[in-house]
Design a protein around this motif. Structure first.
Motif, short mmCIF file in Angstrom:
data_model
loop_
_atom_site.label_atom_id
_atom_site.label_comp_id
_atom_site.label_asym_id
_atom_site.label_seq_id
_atom_site.Cartn_x
_atom_site.Cartn_y
_atom_site.Cartn_z
N PHE A 103 0.86 -1.23 -0.23
CA PHE A 103 -0.06 -0.05 -0.16
C PHE A 103 0.79 1.30 -0.17
N VAL A 104 1.84 1.40 0.84
CA VAL A 104 2.65 2.49 0.99
C VAL A 104 3.57 2.43 -0.35
N GLU A 105 3.90 1.63 -0.86
CA GLU A 105 4.80 1.77 -2.09
C GLU A 105 3.88 1.97 -3.27
N HIS A 106 2.68 1.66 -3.15
CA HIS A 106 1.93 2.00 -4.35
C HIS A 106 1.41 3.61 -4.25
N PHE A 107 1.05 4.16 -3.11
CA PHE A 107 0.97 5.40 -2.69
C PHE A 107 2.06 6.26 -3.03
N ALA A 108 3.09 5.96 -2.62
CA ALA A 108 4.54 6.93 -3.06
C ALA A 108 4.77 6.70 -4.52
N ARG A 109 4.43 5.84 -5.39
CA ARG A 109 4.90 5.79 -6.56
C ARG A 109 3.60 6.60 -7.53
N GLU A 110 2.51 6.07 -7.37
CA GLU A 110 1.31 6.63 -8.14
C GLU A 110 0.52 7.87 -7.49
N GLY A 111 0.85 8.09 -6.16
CA GLY A 111 0.20 9.22 -5.40
C GLY A 111 -1.04 9.09 -4.73
N PHE A 112 -1.35 7.93 -5.04
CA PHE A 112 -2.87 7.40 -4.46
C PHE A 112 -2.79 5.88 -3.98
N ALA A 113 -3.60 5.54 -3.22
CA ALA A 113 -3.92 4.10 -2.99
C ALA A 113 -5.21 3.83 -2.34
N LEU A 114 -5.95 2.50 -2.66
CA LEU A 114 -6.97 2.33 -2.38
C LEU A 114 -7.32 1.43 -1.01
N LEU A 115 -8.17 1.83 -0.25
CA LEU A 115 -8.19 1.14 1.13
C LEU A 115 -9.50 0.47 1.26
N ARG A 116 -9.78 -0.64 1.11
CA ARG A 116 -11.02 -1.33 1.01
C ARG A 116 -11.69 -1.32 2.68
N ASP A 117 -13.16 -1.16 2.66
CA ASP A 117 -13.52 -1.27 3.88
C ASP A 117 -13.11 -0.18 4.84
N ALA A 118 -12.79 1.07 4.27
CA ALA A 118 -12.18 2.13 5.00
C ALA A 118 -13.40 2.40 6.35
N LEU A 119 -14.55 2.22 5.88
CA LEU A 119 -15.70 2.53 6.81
C LEU A 119 -16.77 1.12 6.61
N THR A 120 -17.19 0.77 7.74
CA THR A 120 -18.31 -0.31 7.44
C THR A 120 -19.35 0.13 7.05
N PRO A 121 -20.34 -0.82 6.52
CA PRO A 121 -21.63 -0.52 5.98
C PRO A 121 -22.41 0.36 7.23
N GLU A 122 -22.32 0.10 8.32
CA GLU A 122 -23.04 0.76 9.53
C GLU A 122 -22.51 2.10 9.31
N GLN A 123 -21.22 2.29 9.32
CA GLN A 123 -20.72 3.84 9.32
C GLN A 123 -21.15 4.49 8.29
N VAL A 124 -21.05 3.86 7.09
CA VAL A 124 -21.68 4.46 5.92
C VAL A 124 -23.03 5.01 5.97
N LYS A 125 -23.79 4.13 6.48
CA LYS A 125 -25.19 4.60 6.75
C LYS A 125 -25.38 5.69 7.74
N ALA A 126 -24.54 5.72 9.01
CA ALA A 126 -24.58 6.76 9.92
C ALA A 126 -24.38 8.02 9.03
N VAL A 127 -23.39 8.11 8.39
CA VAL A 127 -22.74 9.28 7.73
C VAL A 127 -24.02 9.76 6.76
N ASN A 128 -24.43 8.79 6.00
CA ASN A 128 -25.54 9.15 5.01
C ASN A 128 -26.79 9.56 5.73
N ASP A 129 -27.22 8.97 6.86
CA ASP A 129 -28.37 9.65 7.62
C ASP A 129 -27.96 11.07 8.05
N ASP A 130 -26.75 11.23 8.80
CA ASP A 130 -26.72 12.68 9.00
C ASP A 130 -26.68 13.57 7.95
N ALA A 131 -26.05 13.10 6.85
CA ALA A 131 -26.27 13.98 5.59
C ALA A 131 -27.69 14.67 5.18
#
Length: 308
Positions: free
Chosen positions: A19-47
């Motif tokens: 992950f760190v190597e990809h970030f350094a080389r490409e300038g970005f990296a993707l992290l799966r499940d950074a937020l759980t479905p429950e957390q996503v729902k909570a943010v959308n509910d607050d939105a």
């Protein structure tokens, strides 16, 4: 590690060495499940609560008082219709100031762990942005985040979390891999392209649109990227639905943050915006204290004019 379907970009399960190597080389990296479905729902509910005004007043920006009044009236008229009120907004700044779900996402340990791997042990946050982006709403032209939020050590890092599956059709991010490497801030100009909101457009860089790749990711996944990375998004061209996303900005706590320049009588060399939240480690400037300055606000998306 898996790969996204359309671009074969690695999708990492954790912030490991790859992950760190990809970030350094490409300038970005993707992290799966950074937020759980429950957390996503909570943010959308607050939105929804935020857009309805249930979490306090949102100030509007616009080219003049009449445009601001028109937006306020449109939101008030749509308040009892959840779908209609969400469609009044493109982006709300600083949701973490009033939304506990957004604040929790800002401090999420999985995300913070990744940040300490690419920034260092001491990390502070200074901004959050909630993008609603319903059908027909515009994206943002090519830009670099550090153009808007300057640091002294080039440590600005964005965490863009998909709150819906992000696709080409609904306006996912596009990035120019490796465009951060030169460490150059490119010039920006006003633009009137209907595909984009009122933000300026970076130009005169040695890349073309054909060099860019779309970042199609499932809900809950985070795009973590360097502040110098050129990126943009296109309009939501879907016939219905949203492309919601929560974007947070972080940097090393060792760096001063001359975001809004020096105060009266203050030398530029010590300008330091202190409306920050420490998310990891220690703050070398803790003796300065912190301030509560920013409040939730909404910028225009071109409909009704821009605030410039």
């Amino acid at each position: 590690m898996i790969e996204t379907a359309t671009t074969r970009v690695p999708l990492f399960d954790r912030a490991d060495e790859d992950f760190v190597e990809h970030f350094a080389r490409e300038g970005f990296a993707l992290l799966r499940d950074a937020l759980t479905p429950e957390q996503v729902k909570a943010v959308n509910d607050d939105a929804l609560k935020l857009c309805r005004g249930d979490l306090g007043q949102i100030s509007f920006r616009g080219p003049d008082a009449s445009a601001i009044l028109a937006r306020e009236q449109a939101v008030a008229a749509a308040r009892d219709d959840d779908e209609a009120v969400l469609r009044q907004y493109l982006c709300i700044h600083y949701p973490h100031k009033v939304s506990q779900a957004s604040l929790a996402a800002l401090k999420e340990p999985r995300i913070v762990d990744a940040l300490t791997k690419v920034i260092g042990p001491n990390v502070k946050a200074m901004q959050s942005m909630l993008f609603i982006k319903s059908e027909g709403k515009p994206g943002q032209a090519w830009h670099q985040d550090e153009f808007f939020i300057p640091t002294r050590d080039r440590s600005l890092t964005a965490v863009w979390v998909a709150l819906d599956d992000a696709t080409i059709e609904n306006g996912c991010l596009w990035v120019l891999p490796g465009s951060h490497a030169r460490g150059v801030i490119y010039p920006a100009r006003e633009q009137d392209d209907p595909r984009f909101d009122c933000s300026t457009e970076a130009y005169d860089f040695p890349y073309t649109d054909e060099d860019s790749i779309p970042v199609e990711i499932p809900s809950g996944t985070a795009v973590i990227f360097n502040g110098y990375l050129l990126h943009r998004s296109l309009q939501n061209s879907g016939k219905h639905g949203y492309r919601r996303a929560l974007t947070n900005h972080y940097m090393s706590a060792e760096s001063l943050l001359p975001w809004f320049g020096p105060r009266e009588g203050e030398h530029m060399g010590i300008a330091d915006y202190r409306d920050i939240i420490m998310v990891a480690g220690e703050d070398p400037y803790a003796y300065k204290g912190t301030e509560d300055i920013a409040r939730p606000s909404s910028r225009p998306d071109k409909e009704g004019g821009c605030d410039r």
